[in-house]
Motif scaffolding. Structure first.
Motif, short mmCIF file in Angstrom:
data_model
loop_
_atom_site.label_atom_id
_atom_site.label_comp_id
_atom_site.label_asym_id
_atom_site.label_seq_id
_atom_site.Cartn_x
_atom_site.Cartn_y
_atom_site.Cartn_z
N THR A 168 0.96 -1.13 -0.10
CA THR A 168 -0.10 -0.08 -0.11
C THR A 168 0.81 1.26 0.04
O THR A 168 0.12 2.34 -0.16
CB THR A 168 -0.82 0.15 1.22
OG1 THR A 168 -0.23 -0.12 2.29
CG2 THR A 168 -1.84 -1.16 1.07
N ASP A 169 2.22 1.10 0.25
CA ASP A 169 3.08 2.19 0.30
C ASP A 169 3.79 2.62 -1.28
O ASP A 169 4.02 3.65 -1.59
CB ASP A 169 4.39 1.87 0.89
CG ASP A 169 4.03 1.75 2.56
OD1 ASP A 169 3.01 2.30 3.06
OD2 ASP A 169 4.51 1.25 3.24
N ILE A 170 3.19 1.83 -2.06
CA ILE A 170 3.62 1.92 -3.58
C ILE A 170 2.78 2.94 -4.26
O ILE A 170 1.59 3.28 -3.90
CB ILE A 170 3.44 0.90 -4.37
CG1 ILE A 170 4.20 -0.33 -4.04
CG2 ILE A 170 3.59 1.30 -5.98
CD1 ILE A 170 4.05 -1.67 -4.77
N ILE A 171 3.60 3.79 -4.75
CA ILE A 171 2.63 5.25 -5.64
C ILE A 171 3.14 4.89 -6.93
O ILE A 171 4.31 4.95 -7.49
CB ILE A 171 3.30 6.57 -5.20
CG1 ILE A 171 3.00 6.79 -3.83
CG2 ILE A 171 2.90 7.55 -5.98
CD1 ILE A 171 3.54 7.95 -3.04
N LEU A 172 2.04 4.91 -7.90
CA LEU A 172 2.26 4.70 -9.25
C LEU A 172 1.88 5.89 -10.08
O LEU A 172 0.72 6.51 -9.67
CB LEU A 172 1.52 3.57 -9.63
CG LEU A 172 1.50 1.99 -9.39
CD1 LEU A 172 0.70 1.15 -9.88
CD2 LEU A 172 3.05 1.54 -9.33
N TYR A 173 2.77 6.26 -10.80
CA TYR A 173 2.50 7.36 -11.77
C TYR A 173 2.72 7.08 -13.00
O TYR A 173 3.66 6.61 -13.53
CB TYR A 173 3.62 8.56 -11.39
CG TYR A 173 3.47 9.72 -12.16
CD1 TYR A 173 2.64 10.82 -11.68
CD2 TYR A 173 4.07 10.01 -13.40
CE1 TYR A 173 2.65 12.14 -12.56
CE2 TYR A 173 3.98 11.25 -14.06
CZ TYR A 173 3.31 12.29 -13.71
OH TYR A 173 3.16 13.43 -14.13
N GLU A 174 1.75 7.38 -13.82
CA GLU A 174 1.82 7.19 -15.09
C GLU A 174 1.49 8.16 -16.07
O GLU A 174 0.61 9.04 -15.59
CB GLU A 174 0.47 6.05 -15.46
CG GLU A 174 0.83 5.43 -17.24
CD GLU A 174 -0.56 4.42 -17.37
OE1 GLU A 174 -0.97 3.90 -16.33
OE2 GLU A 174 -0.86 4.36 -18.55
N HIS A 207 10.01 18.58 -13.47
CA HIS A 207 8.61 18.42 -12.83
C HIS A 207 8.80 16.90 -12.07
O HIS A 207 8.29 17.02 -10.94
CB HIS A 207 7.64 18.52 -13.61
CG HIS A 207 6.38 18.22 -12.82
ND1 HIS A 207 5.95 19.01 -11.62
CD2 HIS A 207 5.57 17.31 -13.09
CE1 HIS A 207 4.60 18.40 -11.37
NE2 HIS A 207 4.32 17.54 -12.01
N LEU A 208 9.07 16.06 -12.83
CA LEU A 208 9.26 14.77 -12.28
C LEU A 208 10.36 14.53 -11.36
O LEU A 208 10.22 13.85 -10.43
CB LEU A 208 9.62 13.80 -13.72
CG LEU A 208 8.34 13.08 -14.44
CD1 LEU A 208 8.79 12.09 -15.34
CD2 LEU A 208 7.31 12.75 -13.47
N LYS A 209 11.16 15.03 -11.48
CA LYS A 209 12.36 15.05 -10.47
C LYS A 209 11.77 15.69 -9.16
O LYS A 209 12.04 15.33 -8.00
CB LYS A 209 13.61 16.02 -10.75
CG LYS A 209 14.30 15.38 -12.05
CD LYS A 209 15.69 16.27 -12.34
CE LYS A 209 16.29 15.62 -13.42
NZ LYS A 209 17.36 16.52 -13.94
N VAL A 210 11.04 16.82 -9.01
CA VAL A 210 10.48 17.47 -8.08
C VAL A 210 9.59 16.41 -7.19
O VAL A 210 9.67 16.20 -6.14
CB VAL A 210 9.73 18.78 -8.42
CG1 VAL A 210 8.87 19.08 -6.94
CG2 VAL A 210 10.68 19.73 -8.90
N LEU A 211 8.72 15.75 -7.95
CA LEU A 211 7.80 14.75 -7.67
C LEU A 211 8.54 13.70 -6.83
O LEU A 211 8.24 13.06 -6.00
CB LEU A 211 7.07 14.01 -8.61
CG LEU A 211 5.96 14.77 -9.36
CD1 LEU A 211 5.18 14.35 -10.38
CD2 LEU A 211 4.97 15.35 -8.03
N PHE A 270 8.07 10.27 -4.37
CA PHE A 270 8.64 9.18 -4.86
C PHE A 270 10.03 8.55 -4.17
O PHE A 270 10.92 9.17 -4.12
CB PHE A 270 8.90 8.73 -6.47
CG PHE A 270 7.53 9.39 -7.37
CD1 PHE A 270 6.30 8.85 -6.78
CD2 PHE A 270 7.81 9.97 -8.59
CE1 PHE A 270 5.26 9.05 -7.61
CE2 PHE A 270 6.45 10.30 -9.32
CZ PHE A 270 5.38 9.97 -8.78
N LYS A 271 10.01 7.18 -4.00
CA LYS A 271 11.12 6.72 -3.30
C LYS A 271 12.05 6.16 -4.53
O LYS A 271 13.10 6.18 -4.31
CB LYS A 271 10.90 5.69 -2.73
CG LYS A 271 10.33 6.16 -1.23
CD LYS A 271 10.13 4.73 -0.22
CE LYS A 271 9.53 5.41 1.15
NZ LYS A 271 9.40 4.30 2.05
N SER A 272 11.48 5.85 -5.46
CA SER A 272 12.16 5.45 -6.92
C SER A 272 11.14 5.96 -7.97
O SER A 272 10.02 5.77 -7.89
CB SER A 272 12.02 4.01 -6.67
OG SER A 272 12.53 3.18 -8.12
#
Length: 232
Positions: free
Chosen positions: A156-162, A202-206, A211-213
């Motif tokens: 549940t700690d996983i964050i998915l970004y598509e 922007h992705l780097k900021v996220l 994001f951990k990875s």
């Protein structure tokens, strides 16, 4: 003798109808044989390449081997052997076919269907039309064997970004030069009129905040017709 015309005609039409509407050997999908093996698709080992395809309704299957993933005629055609009890077709080539491509031609209802790489293909050529026979380890980027994923206590700690590369950069205020193109992912230092970072920054900021990875996977299958002539 006119009374003979109707029954003879009826018999003739019945025979024609029977030829045009051949019944399947299986009345429903529940009657299909179940295959529990773990070797479906292509397996390369010990100097051999093994093909296994599950298709119970096929009458015959041929493998077409190519030297590239886009065009040209097959360099060889191999007939597969049917295992009716398991519903699979098999073929073994006495060499490791790394670097080659393949398709299946399936004979069903006395008609050869279009070529397909099958749903068990692990890699494909241009537009996904031909399966690719590759050694997966050879596709690992440099340092892949030393890569360590972040620790994960709970799924549940996983964050998915598509994201889609076009949506990611197409906005008129993105400050990105190559809007809607893959090259947009290479631009750094882009900002919108308000000074907020856009694009890859922007992705780097996220990644720092949420994001951990962060890993990117480019998917070209959304527009398969463009694969041979990608617009970068």
């Amino acid at each position: 003798m006119k009374w003979l015309k109707i029954p003879l005609f009826a018999i003739f039409m019945s025979v024609i109808s029977g030829c045009n509407h051949r019944q399947s050997a299986y009345k429903s999908y529940e009657d299909y044989p179940v295959y529990s093996g773990d070797d479906l698709g292509v397996t390369v080992a010990d100097g051999k390449t093994c093909f296994v395809l599950w298709t119970p309704v096929a009458e015959a299957v041929r493998i077409r081997i190519y030297d590239n993933g886009e065009n040209g005629d097959p360099e060889r055609i191999i007939a597969m052997d049917k295992d009716a009890d398991a519903g699979v077709f098999r073929a073994v080539v006495s060499e490791e076919l790394y670097g080659k491509y393949y398709t299946y031609r399936i004979l069903k209802d006395k008609k050869w269907l279009p070529e397909t790489p099958g749903i068990w293909a692990k890699a494909v050529g241009v537009n996904g039309n031909r399966g690719a026979i590759i050694r997966m380890q050879d596709t690992d980027p440099e340092g892949w064997d030393k890569d360590i994923r972040p620790p994960l206590k709970n799924f549940t700690d996983i964050i998915l970004y598509e994201m889609h590369y076009r949506d990611f950069s197409i906005d008129s205020t993105s400050g990105i030069k190559n809007k809607g193109k893959f090259l947009a992912l290479t631009e750094q230092g882009t900002v919108n009129p308000e000074g907020l970072k856009t694009g890859i920054d922007h992705l780097k900021v996220l990644s720092l905040k949420a994001f951990k990875s962060l890993r990117l996977r480019l998917d070209f299958q959304m527009q398969p017709a463009e694969q041979a002539n990608l617009i970068l």
